[in-house]
Design a protein around this motif. Sequence first.
Motif: not given
Length: 424
Positions: A13-15, A22, A82, A85, A198, A244
Amino acid sequence: MSGRRRTVITGIGVLAPGGDGTEAFWDLMTSGRTATRRIAAFDPSEFRSQVAGEVDFDAAAHGLSHRETRRLDRASQFALVTAREALADSGLDLDAADPARTGVSVGTAIGAATSLEREYLVLSDTGRNWLVDHAYASPHLFDYFTPATIATEVGWDMRAEGPVNTVSTGCTSGIDAVGNAHQLISEGSADVVFAGATEAAITPLAVACFDAIKATTPRNDDAATAARPFDATRNGFVIAEGAAMFVLEELEHARRRGAKIYGEIAGYANRCNGYHMTGLSPKGREMAEAIGAAMDEGRVERDGLDYINAHGSGTRQNDLHETGAFKRALGEHAYTTPVSSIKSMIGHSLGAIGSIEIAACALAIEHGVIPPTANLHEKDPECDLDYVPVTAREARVDTALTVGSGFGGFQSAMVVRRLQGATR
């Protein structure tokens, strides 16, 4: 490798700046576009450096309730989103998982800086009062003072009752948090770990701190190309935010449930240079030692790397230090191994960037594409490796190395490798 518990990545999961999730992150990475811009979170006119990599984040759109949004610092919100996700990506069924064998490892450099600064402004009446008035304090103020609460929030959300901890080692926090999770799995303390990092660092105080030591770029007239790792015109990094998170599993645990696998955390090591709080020794001995140790754990030879994801901050001393470390660790193979810095596109999100860069390595293995170093147009004669300038490169990546440097002298390295026989 027989007999050793192995760690694999089954969810990501990525922001990051320039994209939501992602898929959007990877699209930006492979396009070579940049997401750095003039700071929008506040008026940056009084600062030397006025550019940043900001995340366009809508908490409600990501399913956070009004109460969660009110209670949680922005960095905690990033971590939860994240992690969720990554969970969805992994296909892991929390109802079937053993809570006592599930852990959390979250990295951050400056924790709940956004909320702490906001609360100080309220309690001090925008700095007018030396003695602050506690009557105006948020009931969640203690949580903001304690970075451990970020990992706690992820643990509660993911029903983790095993090892849950926070790693804070400056700008290597994102690698070290995943490295810690890898060690928990290797030693048998957990079968599943939600791991990553984060950071929500776009605040006046954080910007002022880096201004004071002139670490960030003053290239305010061209924010989109302000981050220039390894370029002769580089003059500092671009501060950023993001997160992430990964689902990491013990290999056999992942296989039993038929999980799809991005790759294996094959090796990890960290060192401290004992040299200077912010300075770096020019020849990169400590980083080279971390690289060597990580490669030794993964049984990777000097010619066995297909890609190096560099720290590549864009400061003059870091890029020279890192180039020296690669040469020291890999010898002549340093000249034939592609290297790139994704900070050229999304900036430097302090403690979070190491995890975002691990995601870039896993996705490079997945898709067979090496992200470029954007804005690299004017070659620095002292930075003489293959830095994949401007344009992404199609290439099979079986083994990737990612590295990081952090204030305090921290040097970390991690090897991510394709799992033989695994397909997604």
